[in-house]
Design a protein around this motif. Structure first.
Motif, mmCIF file in Angstrom:
data_model
loop_
_atom_site.group_PDB
_atom_site.id
_atom_site.type_symbol
_atom_site.label_atom_id
_atom_site.label_comp_id
_atom_site.label_asym_id
_atom_site.label_seq_id
_atom_site.Cartn_x
_atom_site.Cartn_y
_atom_site.Cartn_z
ATOM 1 N N VAL A 31 -7.978 -15.405 -5.556
ATOM 2 C CA VAL A 31 -7.274 -14.224 -5.049
ATOM 3 C C VAL A 31 -6.848 -13.334 -6.212
ATOM 4 O O VAL A 31 -6.971 -12.099 -6.156
ATOM 5 C CB VAL A 31 -6.056 -14.642 -4.198
ATOM 6 C CG1 VAL A 31 -5.169 -13.433 -3.883
ATOM 7 C CG2 VAL A 31 -6.526 -15.302 -2.901
ATOM 8 N N GLY A 32 -6.367 -13.950 -7.294
ATOM 9 C CA GLY A 32 -5.978 -13.166 -8.469
ATOM 10 C C GLY A 32 -7.147 -12.422 -9.077
ATOM 11 O O GLY A 32 -7.021 -11.258 -9.489
ATOM 12 N N MET A 33 -8.320 -13.076 -9.132
ATOM 13 C CA MET A 33 -9.519 -12.414 -9.666
ATOM 14 C C MET A 33 -9.932 -11.231 -8.797
ATOM 15 O O MET A 33 -10.287 -10.160 -9.301
ATOM 16 C CB MET A 33 -10.663 -13.419 -9.756
ATOM 17 C CG MET A 33 -10.464 -14.507 -10.787
ATOM 18 S SD MET A 33 -11.774 -15.757 -10.686
ATOM 19 C CE MET A 33 -11.227 -16.939 -11.929
ATOM 20 N N ALA A 34 -9.886 -11.422 -7.482
ATOM 21 C CA ALA A 34 -10.262 -10.337 -6.574
ATOM 22 C C ALA A 34 -9.280 -9.171 -6.674
ATOM 23 O O ALA A 34 -9.676 -7.993 -6.664
ATOM 24 C CB ALA A 34 -10.322 -10.868 -5.143
ATOM 25 N N LEU A 35 -8.002 -9.489 -6.781
ATOM 26 C CA LEU A 35 -6.985 -8.444 -6.920
ATOM 27 C C LEU A 35 -7.145 -7.715 -8.249
ATOM 28 O O LEU A 35 -7.014 -6.479 -8.318
ATOM 29 C CB LEU A 35 -5.596 -9.070 -6.811
ATOM 30 C CG LEU A 35 -4.405 -8.121 -6.723
ATOM 31 C CD1 LEU A 35 -4.541 -7.183 -5.536
ATOM 32 C CD2 LEU A 35 -3.110 -8.917 -6.606
ATOM 33 N N GLU A 41 -0.777 -20.109 1.498
ATOM 34 C CA GLU A 41 0.011 -19.076 0.820
ATOM 35 C C GLU A 41 -0.914 -18.042 0.187
ATOM 36 O O GLU A 41 -0.678 -16.827 0.274
ATOM 37 C CB GLU A 41 0.899 -19.714 -0.247
ATOM 38 C CG GLU A 41 1.980 -20.638 0.309
ATOM 39 C CD GLU A 41 2.722 -21.387 -0.784
ATOM 40 O OE1 GLU A 41 2.641 -20.973 -1.955
ATOM 41 O OE2 GLU A 41 3.387 -22.394 -0.472
ATOM 42 N N ALA A 42 -1.981 -18.529 -0.461
ATOM 43 C CA ALA A 42 -2.944 -17.621 -1.085
ATOM 44 C C ALA A 42 -3.703 -16.829 -0.028
ATOM 45 O O ALA A 42 -3.971 -15.628 -0.201
ATOM 46 C CB ALA A 42 -3.919 -18.416 -1.954
ATOM 47 N N ALA A 43 -4.054 -17.483 1.076
ATOM 48 C CA ALA A 43 -4.759 -16.793 2.157
ATOM 49 C C ALA A 43 -3.900 -15.673 2.737
ATOM 50 O O ALA A 43 -4.407 -14.585 3.073
ATOM 51 C CB ALA A 43 -5.141 -17.786 3.246
ATOM 52 N N MET A 44 -2.591 -15.916 2.855
ATOM 53 C CA MET A 44 -1.684 -14.891 3.365
ATOM 54 C C MET A 44 -1.719 -13.643 2.495
ATOM 55 O O MET A 44 -1.807 -12.519 2.988
ATOM 56 C CB MET A 44 -0.262 -15.451 3.429
ATOM 57 C CG MET A 44 0.759 -14.529 4.085
ATOM 58 S SD MET A 44 2.466 -15.096 3.844
ATOM 59 C CE MET A 44 2.365 -16.784 4.441
ATOM 60 N N LEU A 45 -1.682 -13.848 1.172
ATOM 61 C CA LEU A 45 -1.715 -12.713 0.251
ATOM 62 C C LEU A 45 -3.059 -11.986 0.331
ATOM 63 O O LEU A 45 -3.105 -10.751 0.368
ATOM 64 C CB LEU A 45 -1.464 -13.180 -1.183
ATOM 65 C CG LEU A 45 -1.517 -12.088 -2.264
ATOM 66 C CD1 LEU A 45 -0.464 -11.019 -1.997
ATOM 67 C CD2 LEU A 45 -1.342 -12.690 -3.648
ATOM 68 N N ALA A 46 -4.150 -12.743 0.372
ATOM 69 C CA ALA A 46 -5.475 -12.128 0.436
ATOM 70 C C ALA A 46 -5.615 -11.258 1.678
ATOM 71 O O ALA A 46 -6.166 -10.150 1.628
ATOM 72 C CB ALA A 46 -6.550 -13.208 0.425
ATOM 73 N N GLY A 47 -5.124 -11.770 2.809
ATOM 74 C CA GLY A 47 -5.200 -10.993 4.041
ATOM 75 C C GLY A 47 -4.333 -9.764 4.008
ATOM 76 O O GLY A 47 -4.750 -8.669 4.417
ATOM 77 N N ASN A 48 -3.116 -9.911 3.480
ATOM 78 C CA ASN A 48 -2.207 -8.773 3.420
ATOM 79 C C ASN A 48 -2.704 -7.682 2.480
ATOM 80 O O ASN A 48 -2.492 -6.492 2.728
ATOM 81 C CB ASN A 48 -0.813 -9.244 2.996
ATOM 82 C CG ASN A 48 -0.016 -9.800 4.161
ATOM 83 O OD1 ASN A 48 0.037 -9.213 5.227
ATOM 84 N ND2 ASN A 48 0.601 -10.952 3.968
#
Length: 278
Positions: free
Chosen positions: A124-128, A155-162
């Motif tokens: 998620v950090g790499m994609a962001l 928790e990571a999935a929540m951030l990726a979706g948001n």
């Protein structure tokens, strides 16, 4: 690569996996073999990568969140040209480049992994980061289905979706076995797809993640998804390609002894010969 060439490559990767865990006298062959087609497709067809320039800033990223399946990643990287396949004979040996879990000093490895659940956060950090930097690269992460029992995944999935990270593609290796038994016997995360959908993911479920045609369709679908991250939930066969390992829980953390090593290599050699004759 066409489908036949991908099948031949996958068979060679399977041989590399078995060579590695046999020489190490330890390792995780079952979950490595179940993910072989996925890794073959990613590294030989899907991802924008170049073994001659492994640190190119515009390359696609890959995170092996199920880090214990390192033999599969290493054999794939070797066949793709990042280092010689002969390195598999040194798997887990003292002083070897290839240890039990991926490390970022290995050519082609983008993230050190092994503590289950943490790889998704890194992806998620790499994609962001790609979005912040205005880069076009995509990030892929491969998870085990037992790994979904880790809260950090969600928790990571929540951030990726948001954050609507449509440059992120998670892949769940749903072979339904973990070290202590079936998922249902331990702590089942089902229904997997519905859970990711609740976190804002585009969900793709395929009945056979060891089939290149289904993988090709799934990854094409993932690239078309806009405004949300994607998860591919692929049913696979743990231990695929080695008869006595298929759908057997015992090959999570166990290496074959000499007699079974010979059986496995003989089966894979014959499978390769049949593929070449087609």
């Amino acid at each position: 690569m066409n489908e036949k060439e991908l099948q031949i490559a996958a068979n060679e990767i399977r041989k590399g996996i078995i060579v590695g865990v046999y020489n190490a006298k330890s390792g995780h062959p079952g979950g490595s073999l179940s993910a072989t087609e996925c890794l073959t497709y990613l590294y030989f067809k899907e991802m924008n990568i170049n073994p001659a320039d492994p640190d190119n800033g515009d390359r696609d990223r890959f995170v092996l969140s199920k880090g214990h399946a390192a033999p599969a990643l290493y054999a794939t990287l070797a066949l793709r040209g990042y280092f010689p396949m002969a390195e598999m004979e040194n798997l887990r040996h003292i002083g070897s480049m290839l240890q039990g879990h991926p490390a970022i000093d290995i050519p082609g490895v983008d993230m050190a992994t092994g503590s289950l659940g943490q790889g998704v956060s890194a992806a998620v950090g790499m994609a962001l980061a790609a979005r912040i930097d205005g880069k076009a690269y995509r990030t892929y992460a491969l998870l085990g289905d037992g790994e979904l029992e880790e809260g950090q995944v969600w928790e990571a999935a929540m951030l990726a979706g948001n954050r609507k990270l449509d440059n992120l593609c998670l892949i769940v290796d749903n072979n339904n076995l973990q070290i202590d038994g079936t998922l249902e016997e331990v702590n089942a995360p089902y229904p997997i797809g519905e859970k990711f959908a609740a976190f804002g993911f585009h969900v793709i479920e395929i009945p056979d993640g060891n089939d290149f045609g289904q993988l090709e369709e799934a990854f094409a679908n993932a690239r078309m998804a806009k405004g949300r991250p994607t998860v591919i939930v692929m049913k696979t066969l743990k231990g695929k390609g080695v008869s006595y390992m298929e759908n057997a829980v015992g090959w999570h953390g166990q290496a074959p002894k000499e007699d079974l090593y010979k059986v496995a290599m003989d089966e894979l050699t014959k499978a390769g010969e049949l593929l070449c004759q087609k």
